[in-house]
Design a protein around this motif. Structure first.
Motif, PDB file in Angstrom:
ATOM      1  N   LEU A  35       0.854  -1.059  -0.010  1.00 57.90           N
ATOM      2  CA  LEU A  35      -0.071  -0.225   0.229  1.00 57.90           C
ATOM      3  C   LEU A  35       0.752   1.322  -0.150  1.00 57.90           C
ATOM      4  O   LEU A  35       0.647   2.357  -0.657  1.00 57.90           O
ATOM      5  CB  LEU A  35      -0.851  -0.098   1.161  1.00 57.90           C
ATOM      6  N   ALA A  36       2.100   1.339   0.662  1.00 58.55           N
ATOM      7  CA  ALA A  36       3.028   2.402   0.867  1.00 58.55           C
ATOM      8  C   ALA A  36       3.404   2.493  -0.790  1.00 58.55           C
ATOM      9  O   ALA A  36       3.707   3.853  -1.059  1.00 58.55           O
ATOM     10  CB  ALA A  36       3.920   2.276   1.886  1.00 58.55           C
ATOM     11  N   PHE A  37       3.706   1.618  -1.408  1.00 59.95           N
ATOM     12  CA  PHE A  37       4.415   1.915  -2.792  1.00 59.95           C
ATOM     13  C   PHE A  37       3.353   2.332  -3.702  1.00 59.95           C
ATOM     14  O   PHE A  37       3.589   2.943  -4.554  1.00 59.95           O
ATOM     15  CB  PHE A  37       5.109   0.537  -3.252  1.00 59.95           C
ATOM     16  N   VAL A  38       2.152   1.502  -3.501  1.00 61.21           N
ATOM     17  CA  VAL A  38       1.215   1.821  -4.527  1.00 61.21           C
ATOM     18  C   VAL A  38       0.334   3.238  -4.361  1.00 61.21           C
ATOM     19  O   VAL A  38       0.264   4.196  -5.219  1.00 61.21           O
ATOM     20  CB  VAL A  38       0.098   0.819  -4.348  1.00 61.21           C
ATOM     21  N   ASP A  39       0.018   3.716  -3.020  1.00 60.50           N
ATOM     22  CA  ASP A  39      -0.454   4.808  -2.830  1.00 60.50           C
ATOM     23  C   ASP A  39       0.301   5.574  -1.763  1.00 60.50           C
ATOM     24  O   ASP A  39       0.048   5.621  -0.430  1.00 60.50           O
ATOM     25  CB  ASP A  39      -1.930   4.648  -2.408  1.00 60.50           C
ATOM     26  N   PRO A  40       1.489   6.203  -2.161  1.00 56.88           N
ATOM     27  CA  PRO A  40       2.194   6.657  -1.062  1.00 56.88           C
ATOM     28  C   PRO A  40       1.614   7.809  -0.300  1.00 56.88           C
ATOM     29  O   PRO A  40       1.129   8.717  -0.696  1.00 56.88           O
ATOM     30  CB  PRO A  40       3.344   7.244  -1.759  1.00 56.88           C
ATOM     31  N   GLY A  42       1.579   9.426   4.111  1.00 55.49           N
ATOM     32  CA  GLY A  42       2.593   9.449   5.184  1.00 55.49           C
ATOM     33  C   GLY A  42       1.632   8.341   6.210  1.00 55.49           C
ATOM     34  O   GLY A  42       2.420   7.639   6.883  1.00 55.49           O
ATOM     35  N   PHE A  43       0.458   8.153   6.068  1.00 58.99           N
ATOM     36  CA  PHE A  43      -0.176   7.124   6.939  1.00 58.99           C
ATOM     37  C   PHE A  43       0.224   5.603   6.499  1.00 58.99           C
ATOM     38  O   PHE A  43       0.625   4.883   7.474  1.00 58.99           O
ATOM     39  CB  PHE A  43      -1.867   7.044   6.838  1.00 58.99           C
ATOM     40  N   HIS A  44       0.341   5.456   5.200  1.00 58.06           N
ATOM     41  CA  HIS A  44       0.688   4.169   4.563  1.00 58.06           C
ATOM     42  C   HIS A  44       2.169   3.978   4.995  1.00 58.06           C
ATOM     43  O   HIS A  44       2.801   2.814   5.409  1.00 58.06           O
ATOM     44  CB  HIS A  44       0.570   3.905   3.326  1.00 58.06           C
ATOM     45  N   THR A  45       2.833   5.005   4.879  1.00 62.64           N
ATOM     46  CA  THR A  45       4.425   4.583   5.147  1.00 62.64           C
ATOM     47  C   THR A  45       4.736   4.421   6.691  1.00 62.64           C
ATOM     48  O   THR A  45       5.423   3.443   6.930  1.00 62.64           O
ATOM     49  CB  THR A  45       5.103   5.834   4.692  1.00 62.64           C
ATOM     50  N   THR A  46       4.072   5.283   7.467  1.00 64.96           N
ATOM     51  CA  THR A  46       3.957   4.969   9.001  1.00 64.96           C
ATOM     52  C   THR A  46       3.626   3.665   9.210  1.00 64.96           C
ATOM     53  O   THR A  46       4.357   2.935  10.058  1.00 64.96           O
ATOM     54  CB  THR A  46       3.290   5.979   9.741  1.00 64.96           C
ATOM     55  N   MET A  47       2.593   3.143   8.915  1.00 65.06           N
ATOM     56  CA  MET A  47       2.075   1.824   9.134  1.00 65.06           C
ATOM     57  C   MET A  47       3.017   0.734   8.611  1.00 65.06           C
ATOM     58  O   MET A  47       2.991  -0.379   9.299  1.00 65.06           O
ATOM     59  CB  MET A  47       0.481   1.592   8.756  1.00 65.06           C
ATOM     60  N   ALA A  48       3.649   0.982   7.499  1.00 65.61           N
ATOM     61  CA  ALA A  48       4.478  -0.094   6.677  1.00 65.61           C
ATOM     62  C   ALA A  48       5.768  -0.321   7.650  1.00 65.61           C
ATOM     63  O   ALA A  48       6.208  -1.419   8.127  1.00 65.61           O
ATOM     64  CB  ALA A  48       4.939   0.332   5.337  1.00 65.61           C
TER      65      ALA A  48
END
Length: 84
Positions: A35-40, A42-48
């Motif tokens: 998800l962090a790569f598909v739809d970057p 801040g939330f996705h990156t933090t969760m990843a």
């Protein structure tokens, strides 16, 4: 009487580490990474990042528990051989 055994701090905090739970956390971390790569965002990156760290800690605790169990069993085996 109840048998008491010495437990590690990690085991006292989170219980006995379960291998299937560790791998489930790895799957969740992988989903968040995708998800962090598909739809970057801040939330996705933090969760990843968070789930990756949690999965690493969980798998590390499973590995540590297995290693301690092997050492305990080997110690019992060598103790039995030397007493005979």
């Amino acid at each position: 009487m109840l048998e008491t055994k010495q437990r590690s701090i990690l085991e006292r905090l989170v219980g006995k580490p379960l291998p299937w739970l560790g791998w489930a956390w790895v799957v969740l971390a992988a989903i968040w990474l995708v998800l962090a790569f598909v739809d970057p965002s801040g939330f996705h990156t933090t969760m990843a990042i968070t789930w990756t760290i949690l999965a690493a800690v969980q798998l590390g605790s499973v590995h540590l528990a297995r290693r301690q169990e092997r050492r305990r069993i080997q110690g019992e085996d060598t103790g039995k051989d030397s007493a005979a």
